[in-house]
Design an enzyme around this catalytic site. Structure first.
Site, mmCIF file in Angstrom:
data_model
loop_
_atom_site.group_PDB
_atom_site.id
_atom_site.type_symbol
_atom_site.label_atom_id
_atom_site.label_comp_id
_atom_site.label_asym_id
_atom_site.label_seq_id
_atom_site.Cartn_x
_atom_site.Cartn_y
_atom_site.Cartn_z
ATOM 1 N N HIS A 65 4.608 1.780 -7.958
ATOM 2 C CA HIS A 65 3.540 0.764 -8.000
ATOM 3 C C HIS A 65 2.684 0.946 -9.261
ATOM 4 O O HIS A 65 2.296 -0.028 -9.900
ATOM 5 C CB HIS A 65 2.611 0.905 -6.786
ATOM 6 C CG HIS A 65 3.301 0.708 -5.467
ATOM 7 N ND1 HIS A 65 3.481 1.738 -4.578
ATOM 8 C CD2 HIS A 65 3.826 -0.398 -4.889
ATOM 9 C CE1 HIS A 65 4.098 1.285 -3.500
ATOM 10 N NE2 HIS A 65 4.326 -0.009 -3.656
ATOM 11 N N GLY A 72 0.807 -1.216 0.000
ATOM 12 C CA GLY A 72 0.000 0.000 0.000
ATOM 13 C C GLY A 72 0.840 1.265 0.000
ATOM 14 O O GLY A 72 2.039 1.232 -0.286
#
Ligand code: PAF
Length: 280
Positions: free
Chosen positions: A37, A31
């Site tokens: 990402h 996260g």
């Protein structure tokens, strides 16, 4: 986009797609998503019919004195970014479902996990390979995506998948960098302004390594000495290691010939940062 808390439901829905021959791409994350990402997600989007992102801060890869509790978390923002990036499924399991009471089975890759980051974080890669195995078992991806910033992690995961005959292709994507060269990392959020201004020294030292290599320097000791000098100019920086190794075996090289990995870990204040370049 569908958000799953339950591994049973996720496995069921992925199973339906797999039976129709759909290609499943998995991007495992902890996260606090950033451009690094998102570049993995974009690649997964290109390659696969269904993109699954997992968001789980994995306690097993943190040491007892490490930052598990304060690791940055922002699920709302992460879900919005996933939605904008065309993710199909987000898996957000809770701690208990991943590590139920009495959990005691771990996956370990020997050898490769001893040096570099493994020297100061001996528990770390066992935690990574265990959770990644669990995610592979739950999601059954055809392809899984990891970032080159965690170069040792990528090599370890590839070795795990190969040695344990896991039916998944591992793709490793280039490092995403800030404009000043700092490798993107969720942990950059810990840096105060003074530390942030010194953090680009990691990449500057790696660029120096690349320049020296281009100028035909082949002695790793000389390259490391130059890098050390550059980083030590920054008063908040403490070098943990600078290593020049074979990119597959992660064993230190005596002379640079062929593809070689230059990797380092440096603490800027209390924040541990890693980065690397491949000389080719
Ligand atoms: O690279 C990471 O963020 C983590 O190590 C991973 C692969 C998601 C496992 O927790």
């Amino acid at each position: 986009m569908k958000v799953y808390r339950s591994k049973v439901l996720l496995r069921k829905d992925v199973g339906l797609l797999k039976r129709k021959g759909r290609v499943i791409g998995l991007v495992p994350t902890m996260g606090f998503l950033h451009e690094g990402h998102l570049s993995l997600i974009r690649k997964a989007r290109k390659d696969s019919d269904c993109v699954v992102v997992s968001i789980f801060v994995n306690p097993a890869q943190f040491g007892p004195k490490e930052d598990f509790k304060k690791y940055p978390r922002d699920l709302k923002k992460d879900l919005a970014l996933c939605q904008c990036s065309g993710v199909d499924m987000v898996f957000v399991p809770d701690l208990k479902s991943m590590y139920p009471e009495g959990f005691s089975a771990y996956v370990n890759v020997e050898g490769l996990t001893k040096g570099l980051c493994g020297a100061s974080r001996p528990w770390h890669f066992r935690g990574v390979t265990t959770i990644v195995t669990k995610l592979f078992n739950i999601v059954s991806p055809d392809i899984a995506y990891f970032g080159q910033k965690d170069a040792q992690q990528a090599v370890v995961i590839k070795k795990m998948a190969r040695d344990l005959d896991m039916p998944v292709r591992i793709k490793v994507m280039p490092i995403a960098r800030e404009r000043d060269g700092l490798a993107m990392s969720s942990r950059n959020a810990y840096l105060n302004p003074a530390e942030r201004s010194q953090a680009p020294a990691l990449y500057k030292s790696l660029r120096l390594a690349r320049d020296l290599y281009k100028r035909k320097e082949r002695d790793p000791e000389k390259i490391i000495a130059g890098m050390r000098k550059l980083i030590e100019r920054e008063k908040h920086a403490r070098i943990e290691y600078i290593s020049i190794v074979d990119p597959e075996t992660l064993v230190g090289v005596k002379r640079i010939s062929g593809k070689t990995l230059v990797a380092l870990a440096v603490r800027i204040g209390k924040t541990r940062l890693i980065d690397n370049v491949v000389l080719n």
